[in-house]
Motif scaffolding. Structure first.
Motif, PDB file in Angstrom:
ATOM      1  N   ARG A 328       0.735  -1.632  -0.334  1.00 49.26           N
ATOM      2  CA  ARG A 328      -0.007   0.456   0.265  1.00 49.26           C
ATOM      3  C   ARG A 328       0.760   1.303  -0.145  1.00 49.26           C
ATOM      4  O   ARG A 328       1.839   1.347   0.886  1.00 49.26           O
ATOM      5  N   SER A 329       0.301   2.242  -0.909  1.00 46.28           N
ATOM      6  CA  SER A 329       1.360   3.420  -1.426  1.00 46.28           C
ATOM      7  C   SER A 329       1.010   4.488   0.297  1.00 46.28           C
ATOM      8  O   SER A 329      -0.355   4.011   0.283  1.00 46.28           O
ATOM      9  N   MET A 330       1.786   4.470   1.182  1.00 46.48           N
ATOM     10  CA  MET A 330       1.898   6.526   1.765  1.00 46.48           C
ATOM     11  C   MET A 330       3.345   6.983   1.754  1.00 46.48           C
ATOM     12  O   MET A 330       3.881   6.875   1.344  1.00 46.48           O
ATOM     13  N   ARG A 331       2.552   7.703   2.523  1.00 45.98           N
ATOM     14  CA  ARG A 331       3.668   8.584   2.602  1.00 45.98           C
ATOM     15  C   ARG A 331       4.525   8.154   4.486  1.00 45.98           C
ATOM     16  O   ARG A 331       4.133   7.528   5.053  1.00 45.98           O
ATOM     17  N   LYS A 332       5.269   8.575   3.199  1.00 44.93           N
ATOM     18  CA  LYS A 332       6.492   7.351   3.997  1.00 44.93           C
ATOM     19  C   LYS A 332       6.798   8.055   5.841  1.00 44.93           C
ATOM     20  O   LYS A 332       6.919   7.529   6.749  1.00 44.93           O
ATOM     21  N   LEU A 334       4.367   9.362   7.468  1.00 41.14           N
ATOM     22  CA  LEU A 334       3.465   9.384   8.204  1.00 41.14           C
ATOM     23  C   LEU A 334       3.048   7.974   8.576  1.00 41.14           C
ATOM     24  O   LEU A 334       3.102   7.945   9.792  1.00 41.14           O
ATOM     25  N   LEU A 335       3.494   6.885   7.549  1.00 44.31           N
ATOM     26  CA  LEU A 335       3.822   5.779   7.937  1.00 44.31           C
ATOM     27  C   LEU A 335       4.704   5.704   9.426  1.00 44.31           C
ATOM     28  O   LEU A 335       4.322   5.019  10.748  1.00 44.31           O
ATOM     29  N   LYS A 336       5.489   5.972   9.671  1.00 42.77           N
ATOM     30  CA  LYS A 336       6.930   5.830  10.517  1.00 42.77           C
ATOM     31  C   LYS A 336       6.088   6.157  11.541  1.00 42.77           C
ATOM     32  O   LYS A 336       6.230   5.646  12.807  1.00 42.77           O
ATOM     33  N   ASN A 337       5.945   7.681  11.822  1.00 40.59           N
ATOM     34  CA  ASN A 337       5.161   7.871  13.313  1.00 40.59           C
ATOM     35  C   ASN A 337       3.667   7.244  13.734  1.00 40.59           C
ATOM     36  O   ASN A 337       3.448   6.964  14.612  1.00 40.59           O
ATOM     37  N   GLY A 338       3.001   6.382  12.175  1.00 37.57           N
ATOM     38  CA  GLY A 338       1.741   5.581  12.914  1.00 37.57           C
ATOM     39  C   GLY A 338       2.645   4.737  13.705  1.00 37.57           C
ATOM     40  O   GLY A 338       1.782   4.342  14.511  1.00 37.57           O
ATOM     41  N   LEU A 339       3.789   4.052  13.019  1.00 40.95           N
ATOM     42  CA  LEU A 339       4.154   2.648  13.341  1.00 40.95           C
ATOM     43  C   LEU A 339       4.697   3.070  14.607  1.00 40.95           C
ATOM     44  O   LEU A 339       4.569   2.241  15.812  1.00 40.95           O
ATOM     45  N   ALA A 340       4.770   4.626  15.016  1.00 43.27           N
ATOM     46  CA  ALA A 340       5.667   4.453  16.564  1.00 43.27           C
ATOM     47  C   ALA A 340       4.772   4.718  17.129  1.00 43.27           C
ATOM     48  O   ALA A 340       4.399   3.428  18.993  1.00 43.27           O
ATOM     49  N   ARG A 341       3.980   5.336  17.010  1.00 41.66           N
ATOM     50  CA  ARG A 341       2.163   5.655  17.785  1.00 41.66           C
ATOM     51  C   ARG A 341       1.898   4.086  18.331  1.00 41.66           C
ATOM     52  O   ARG A 341       1.793   3.704  19.969  1.00 41.66           O
ATOM     53  N   LEU A 342       1.695   3.548  16.936  1.00 44.92           N
ATOM     54  CA  LEU A 342       0.992   2.420  17.736  1.00 44.92           C
ATOM     55  C   LEU A 342       1.657   1.812  18.290  1.00 44.92           C
ATOM     56  O   LEU A 342       1.254  -0.255  19.036  1.00 44.92           O
ATOM     57  N   THR A 343       2.583   1.363  18.388  1.00 48.99           N
ATOM     58  CA  THR A 343       4.396   0.822  19.053  1.00 48.99           C
ATOM     59  C   THR A 343       3.831   1.289  20.518  1.00 48.99           C
ATOM     60  O   THR A 343       3.295   0.440  21.494  1.00 48.99           O
TER      61      THR A 343
END
Lengths: 430, 299
Positions: A328-332, A334-343
Motif C-alpha cells: 500500500r503506498s503511503m507517505r513514508k 506518516l507511516l513511520k509516525n504511525g508505527l511509532a504511535r501504534l507501538t
C-alpha cells in the motif's frame, strides 16, 4: 494610580461615562445578535452611516442640539435607509450588497455635505455635532445619559418581551409565518430596535465604526455557545468590557478617540474567540482535524498488517517498512509516525526495523478490514452499486462506523461470509 | 483655474473608481470594496510613519499591502474560521479602520493626517499641492498626476485583460475550465481597488470613495445589459457627478467630496425611476398595460 482613581468610580463624571458606555455597547451587542443571525450584519453599517444626515437635518431645522430632537432625526433617516435597501433590492436587479453600498455612501455623503455646510455657516451652537463621526463617550453629560438611558431601557425591555418571536423570525421566517405570527410587524419592530440601538451606540463609537458594535460582539459570542440566550449574555458582557475599557482609555489620554479604542478592544476579544474558542475556534478545529488524520493513518496501518497476514496465512510475521509500502503506498513519514504511535499503544511490537502485530493489534486490524468489506457489501446490496465502485467509499466509512452501527449492518446483511470481491469477511472468532 | 483642477481631480477619481466598481457590482463584492476603502487607513499611516512624509510611492505600497491583507482576512475568517461572510467583512474592516484612527492619534505629532480628512478628504487643497520639477517647471497639482497614473493603469488592465476579467466575473467555473485563474484575477482586481482607494484618499477620503466605487456603476447597470456600455456609462456618470457636485458645494459652502457623493446618489435616483428598461416607472406602465389586457380579455 490613575487606575484606582478610575475604577473606584468616586468621580461622578467617571460614573456617567462608564454607565453611558456600558449602556450603549450592551444595547447594540444584544440587538446585534439578531442582525447577525439574520445574516444582515452589514445593514447595521448602512443605518449607522445614514444617521448622520438625520442628525444634521434636525439641527438645521431646530437650530439646537437637544439630544431627543437629534435622536428623532437620526431615527427617521436610519429607518429610511433600511427601507431603501429593501426597496432597491426588490425593485431592481441590483443585489443587496450593492444596495447597501449605495445607500450607505450616498447618505453619508449628504450627511458630510450638510455637516460641513453647518460648520461653515457659523452657528456657534454647532460645535460637537462632529462628535457623531467618531463618538464621544468621554464627554457624556447627565442629560445625554437620561435620554439614551431611556432609549436603551425601552430597547432591552422590547427584546425581553419579544425574545421568542424575534428568535423565531431570525432563524426560520417561513415557519414563523406558517404558525401565524405577525411576521411583518415583528420584523418592523426588530428593525426599529436595530435603528434605536444604532442611534444610541453612535454616541459611543461614532458613525463609521458603529457597525462593529453590532457585528463583532455577536460574531465573537457565537463561537462560545449554541444557545441564543447565552450568546446574547456573552455578547453583552463582551460589549460592556470594551465599553469600560474605552472609557478608561479616554480618561487616561483625553486626546484619544474613544470609539476606535472600544472597537479595538472588542475586535481583539473577537479575534481571540475565533482562534481559541473550544470546538468552533480555528485551533480547536485544526486539532480535531489532526487527531482524525492520525486515527485514520493508524487504522490503515493495522488494516495493512491484517491484509498481509491474510495473504501469508500468518498474522504475526515481523514486517519492514519496505514490505509494508509494497502493498500500500503511503507517505513514508506518516507511516513511520504511525508505527511509532501504534507501538506505544501496544498494538504493534518492534524488533529492530521490523514490526509485528500484538493480539490487541490483530483484533483492531481485523475490525477495520471487516468494516471495509461489510460496507462494500452493503453498498452493492442496498444501493445496487457495481462492486468496482464501492472501494473508495468504504475506505472513508471504515473509520467512522461505530460498534452499534456495525451490529445493525451485520443484522441487515445476516452475517455474510464474503464481500463483493469474494474475500472472506473476518469475524472475531475467526 | 483652481476650480478646474478640483473638478478634474474629482473626475479622475470618479472614472477610475466607477470602472472598477462595474466589476465589483457584478461580482457581488460591493461591500468588499467598501471594506477595502476603510481598511487601507492603517497602511497609509504606517507608510507615513516609515517614510516620514506624504510621499506617494510608500503610501500606494502600504495601502496595496493592506488592501490585499483585507481581502485575505475576509476570506480567512469566512473559509477557515467559518464566520458568515457579511460578518467577516464587518469585523475585518471596522477593526482595521479603528487601528488606523488610533495610529493617527498616537502619532498625531508625526503624522500629518487628521481624522476628518480620513472621512471626506481635502479636495479643496488639491490645487495648492503642485508638482514643481527640479528645473522649476510647474507641472500642476500632484494629485492629478497620481490619479491620472492610476487611471491609466486601470485602463491598461481593462484593455489588455478584458476577456479574462469578463469571464472570471460572469462565469467563474467556465473561466476555471478554460484555464483562467479566478483567484489571481480576484487579487489583481482587489489590488487595483486598494490603489484607487488610496490614491483617492487625500482628495475624497476613505468613505466617500465608496460612493464613486459603487453608485455610478450601479446606475449604469440599471440602464444597460451590455458590459462595454456599462463601463462607458459608469465613467460618464462619475464625471457628471463630480462637475455637478462641485457646483452644489460652492452653492451651499459644504464639503466638495460630500456634494459629489450626493450627486452620484441623485443620478442613481433618476435612473432608478426613469430607466427605459429597468426603471420603476417602466415597470409600473407594464403592470398597467398587463392589467388593461387582462381587463380587455375579460370583456
Amino acid at each position: 494610580m490613575k487606575f484606582f482613581e478610575f475604577f473606584s468610580f468616586t468621580d461622578p463624571n467617571i460614573r456617567y461615562v462608564v454607565v453611558g458606555s456600558i449602556l450603549m455597547t450592551v444595547c447594540s451587542a444584544v440587538v446585534g445578535c439578531f442582525t447577525f443571525l439574520r445574516k444582515r450584519a452589514l445593514i447595521g453599517d448602512a443605518v449607522a452611516h445614514s444617521v448622520l444626515p438625520g442628525v444634521c437635518l434636525s439641527f438645521l431645522l431646530t437650530g439646537e442640539k437637544n439630544p431627543f430632537i437629534l435622536l428623532i432625526g437620526a431615527f427617521i433617516t436610519g429607518g429610511l435607509s433600511i427601507f431603501l435597501v429593501e426597496y432597491i433590492t426588490t425593485k431592481t436587479k441590483l443585489k443587496e450588497d450593492s444596495a447597501i453600498g449605495i445607500v450607505l455612501s450616498v447618505f453619508f455623503g449628504i450627511g458630510i455635505l450638510l455637516l460641513t455646510a453647518i460648520q461653515h455657516g457659523g452657528n456657534a451652537n454647532q460645535s460637537g455635532l462632529d462628535s457623531f463621526l467618531f463618538g464621544k463617550a468621554a464627554s457624556i453629560l447627565p442629560e445625554d445619559l437620561y435620554s439614551f438611558g431611556l432609549v436603551g431601557i425601552i430597547l432591552l425591555i422590547g427584546v425581553f418581551f419579544f425574545f421568542k418571536e424575534f428568535t423565531l423570525i431570525s432563524f426560520d421566517r417561513n415557519f414563523a409565518e406558517a404558525i401565524g405570527l405577525p411576521v411583518k410587524i415583528l420584523e418592523f419592530m426588530l428593525t426599529s430596535i436595530t435603528v434605536l440601538a444604532v442611534v444610541t451606540g453612535i454616541q459611543a463609537v461614532g458613525v463609521v465604526l458603529m457597525a462593529a458594535m453590532l457585528i463583532t460582539p455577536a460574531a465573537a459570542a457565537r463561537y462560545w455557545t449554541h444557545n441564543l440566550t447565552i450568546m446574547m449574555l456573552v455578547a453583552a458582557m463582551m460589549g460592556a468590557v470594551s465599553g469600560i475599557f474605552g472609557a478608561y482609555i479616554s480618561y487616561l489620554a483625553p486626546s484619544m478617540p474613544t470609539g476606535p479604542w472600544i472597537v479595538m478592544v472588542i475586535s481583539m476579544i473577537a479575534i481571540v474567540s475565533f482562534a481559541f474558542a473550544p470546538v468552533k475556534g480555528v485551533f480547536a478545529r485544526l486539532r480535531k482535524q489532526i487527531k482524525n488524520q492520525k486515527q485514520i493513518t493508524d487504522e490503515n496501518i493495522l488494516k495493512l498488517f491484517f491484509q498481509l497476514g491474510e495473504k501469508d496465512q500468518d498474522f504475526f510475521t515481523a514486517r519492514s517498512i519496505t514490505s509494508l509500502l509494497e502493498r500500500r503506498s503511503m507517505r513514508k513519514d506518516l507511516l513511520k509516525n504511525g508505527l511509532a504511535r501504534l507501538t506505544d499503544q501496544g498494538f504493534l511490537s518492534k524488533t529492530k526495523d521490523h514490526w509485528k502485530f500484538t493480539e490487541a493489534g490483530k483484533v483492531k486490524g481485523q475490525r477495520v478490514a471487516r468494516l471495509h468489506r461489510l460496507w462494500e457489501l452493503y453498498l452493492t446490496q442496498y444501493l445496487q452499486l457495481a462492486p468496482d465502485h464501492v472501494h473508495d467509499d468504504a475506505e472513508t466509512i471504515e473509520h467512522i462506523i461505530t460498534p452499534e452501527l456495525e451490529a445493525k449492518i451485520l443484522e441487515q446483511l445476516k452475517y455474510p461470509e464474503v464481500d463483493p470481491h469474494d474475500t472472506k469477511i473476518p469475524y472475531k472468532d475467526f | 483655474m483652481s476650480s478646474f483642477w478640483i473638478i478634474l481631480t474629482g473626475a479622475l477619481v470618479a472614472v477610475t473608481c466607477s470602472l472598477l466598481g462595474c466589476y465589483l457590482i457584478l461580482r457581488r463584492m460591493a461591500m468588499v470594496g467598501d471594506a477595502i476603502s476603510h481598511a487601507v487607513l492603517p497602511g497609509i499611516v504606517l507608510a507615513f510613519l516609515i517614510s516620514g512624509s506624504r510621499q506617494t510611492i510608500p503610501m500606494l505600497l502600504g495601502a496595496g499591502i493592506l488592501g490585499i491583507l483585507t481581502t485575505f482576512l475576509i476570506e480567512f475568517l469566512h473559509k477557515k474560521a467559518r464566520l458568515q461572510e457579511d460578518a467577516s467583512i464587518g469585523v475585518t474592516f471596522t477593526w482595521l479602520f479603528a487601528l488606523g484612527v488610533i495610529l493617527i492619534s498616537v502619532f498625531a505629532n508625526k503624522v500629518d493626517i487628521d481624522q476628518e480628512c480620513v472621512l471626506y478628504g481635502e479636495i479643496a487643497y488639491v490645487p495648492l499641492n503642485v508638482w514643481i520639477t527640479d528645473t522649476g517647471t510647474n507641472l500642476g497639482p500632484q494629485a492629478i498626476w497620481i490619479m491620472g497614473s492610476i487611471l491609466v493603469l486601470v485602463l491598461i488592465m481593462i484593455f489588455t485583460s478584458y476577456k479574462e476579467l469578463l469571464v472570471t466575473t460572469f462565469d467563474p467555473s467556465y473561466a476555471a475550465a478554460i484555464g483562467f485563474s479566478t483567484a489571481l484575477w480576484h487579487y489583481i482586481l482587489m489590488s487595483m481597488v486598494s490603489l484607487a482607494t488610496v490614491a483617492s484618499f487625500e482628495s475624497v477620503g476613505a468613505i466617500l470613495v465608496v460612493a464613486f466605487l459603487i453608485v455610478p456603476a450601479a446606475t449604469a447597470y440599471l440602464l444597460t445589459d451590455r458590459f462595454e456600455l456599462m463601463l462607458v456609462l459608469a465613467a460618464v456618470f462619475g464625471i457628471l457627478s463630480s462637475v455637478l457636485g462641485y457646483l452644489l458645494a460652492s452653492q451651499i459652502d459644504g464639503s466638495i467630496a460630500g456634494a459629489m457623493a450626493t450627486m452620484t446618489g441623485l443620478i442613481f435616483v433618476l435612473a432608478f425611476i426613469f430607466s427605459p428598461r429597468y426603471g420603476i416607472l417602466r415597470k409600473k406602465n407594464e403592470a398597467d398595460k398587463t392589467g388593461m389586457i387582462i381587463e380587455e380579455s375579460k370583456v
